[in-house]
Design a protein around this motif. Sequence first.
Motif, PDB file in Angstrom:
ATOM      1  N   ARG A  35      70.253  50.137   2.698  1.00 54.49           N
ATOM      2  CA  ARG A  35      71.302  49.886   3.849  1.00 54.49           C
ATOM      3  C   ARG A  35      70.405  49.459   5.198  1.00 54.49           C
ATOM      4  N   LEU A  36      71.163  48.982   5.851  1.00 51.95           N
ATOM      5  CA  LEU A  36      70.441  48.602   7.309  1.00 51.95           C
ATOM      6  C   LEU A  36      70.434  49.460   8.130  1.00 51.95           C
ATOM      7  N   TRP A  37      69.254  49.901   8.832  1.00 50.52           N
ATOM      8  CA  TRP A  37      69.146  50.674  10.030  1.00 50.52           C
ATOM      9  C   TRP A  37      68.729  49.810  11.218  1.00 50.52           C
ATOM     10  N   GLY A  38      69.800  49.293  11.889  1.00 48.96           N
ATOM     11  CA  GLY A  38      69.314  48.116  12.776  1.00 48.96           C
ATOM     12  C   GLY A  38      68.963  46.953  11.948  1.00 48.96           C
ATOM     13  N   LYS A  39      68.002  46.316  12.172  1.00 48.10           N
ATOM     14  CA  LYS A  39      67.286  45.101  11.439  1.00 48.10           C
ATOM     15  C   LYS A  39      66.347  45.808  10.502  1.00 48.10           C
ATOM     16  N   ILE A  40      66.192  46.911  10.239  1.00 47.63           N
ATOM     17  CA  ILE A  40      65.310  47.355   9.188  1.00 47.63           C
ATOM     18  C   ILE A  40      65.896  47.568   7.970  1.00 47.63           C
ATOM     19  N   PHE A  41      65.364  47.237   6.835  1.00 45.97           N
ATOM     20  CA  PHE A  41      65.966  47.609   5.437  1.00 45.97           C
ATOM     21  C   PHE A  41      65.452  48.761   5.132  1.00 45.97           C
ATOM     22  N   GLY A  42      66.404  49.822   4.937  1.00 44.89           N
ATOM     23  CA  GLY A  42      66.090  51.251   4.733  1.00 44.89           C
ATOM     24  C   GLY A  42      66.513  51.589   3.173  1.00 44.89           C
ATOM     25  N   TYR A  43      65.682  52.493   2.710  1.00 47.67           N
ATOM     26  CA  TYR A  43      66.029  53.036   1.357  1.00 47.67           C
ATOM     27  C   TYR A  43      65.550  54.614   1.434  1.00 47.67           C
ATOM     28  N   GLY A  44      66.861  55.147   1.206  1.00 55.04           N
ATOM     29  CA  GLY A  44      67.013  56.527   1.328  1.00 55.04           C
ATOM     30  C   GLY A  44      66.960  56.996   2.721  1.00 55.04           C
ATOM     31  N   ARG A  45      67.279  58.277   3.086  1.00 54.86           N
ATOM     32  CA  ARG A  45      67.230  58.608   4.314  1.00 54.86           C
ATOM     33  C   ARG A  45      66.656  60.355   4.220  1.00 54.86           C
ATOM     34  N   TYR A  46      66.673  60.741   5.558  1.00 58.25           N
ATOM     35  CA  TYR A  46      66.465  62.139   5.575  1.00 58.25           C
ATOM     36  C   TYR A  46      66.978  62.677   6.961  1.00 58.25           C
ATOM     37  N   ALA A  47      67.260  64.013   7.013  1.00 58.40           N
ATOM     38  CA  ALA A  47      67.783  64.513   8.246  1.00 58.40           C
ATOM     39  C   ALA A  47      66.724  65.434   8.409  1.00 58.40           C
ATOM     40  N   TYR A  48      66.553  65.547   9.903  1.00 57.02           N
ATOM     41  CA  TYR A  48      65.355  66.458  10.378  1.00 57.02           C
ATOM     42  C   TYR A  48      65.784  67.202  11.566  1.00 57.02           C
ATOM     43  N   THR A  49      65.045  68.408  11.852  1.00 51.64           N
ATOM     44  CA  THR A  49      65.287  68.992  12.865  1.00 51.64           C
ATOM     45  C   THR A  49      64.031  69.752  13.340  1.00 51.64           C
ATOM     46  N   TYR A  50      63.507  69.380  14.354  1.00 50.19           N
ATOM     47  CA  TYR A  50      62.224  69.586  15.127  1.00 50.19           C
ATOM     48  C   TYR A  50      62.118  71.064  15.776  1.00 50.19           C
ATOM     49  N   ALA A  51      61.036  71.705  15.629  1.00 49.97           N
ATOM     50  CA  ALA A  51      61.084  72.984  16.327  1.00 49.97           C
ATOM     51  C   ALA A  51      61.885  73.041  17.869  1.00 49.97           C
ATOM     52  N   SER A  52      61.647  71.870  18.468  1.00 48.21           N
ATOM     53  CA  SER A  52      62.433  71.923  20.075  1.00 48.21           C
ATOM     54  C   SER A  52      63.707  72.007  19.707  1.00 48.21           C
ATOM     55  N   GLY A  53      64.238  71.614  18.608  1.00 45.58           N
ATOM     56  CA  GLY A  53      65.899  71.554  18.326  1.00 45.58           C
ATOM     57  C   GLY A  53      66.364  70.120  18.355  1.00 45.58           C
TER      58      GLY A  53
END
Length: 131
Positions: A35-53
């Motif tokens: 899928r396109l992420w803006g102009k980037i051709f992306g394969y797979g995804r991940y969700a993240y949460t940093y220690a900062s929240g």
Amino acid sequence: MDEVTARIEALPAARQGDARALDALFRDVTGFTPRLWGKIFGYGRYAYTYASGHSGESLATGFLPGASRISLHIMPGYNAFPEIAARLGPHTRGKACWYIKRVSAVDEAALRDLIRAGLQDLSHQWPVSPA
């Protein structure tokens, strides 16, 4: 026509072959539909949460065919993969991007290994799923 095919066809002719080759390679290695992420051709995804929240979602791996070089997005960018880098061929590196001039200038087996290693490294940090 899907958005990925349309984006490839909209690229300058000199970049279309590299984009098609990389799309086929990333699909094969990841098993993910892009899928396109803006102009980037992306394969797979991940969700993240940093220690900062701070939290968000990003592509798991992908590429961006630029005018003078191709950016290979190997997330999350923590590992330099020196053994793979030595086999890849001419490239430079940023934090989470590896830059090549053209697909034909690098070793395909090393590129496949790089994508796999990047996904494995990422999956140790965050769950990776299809886009």
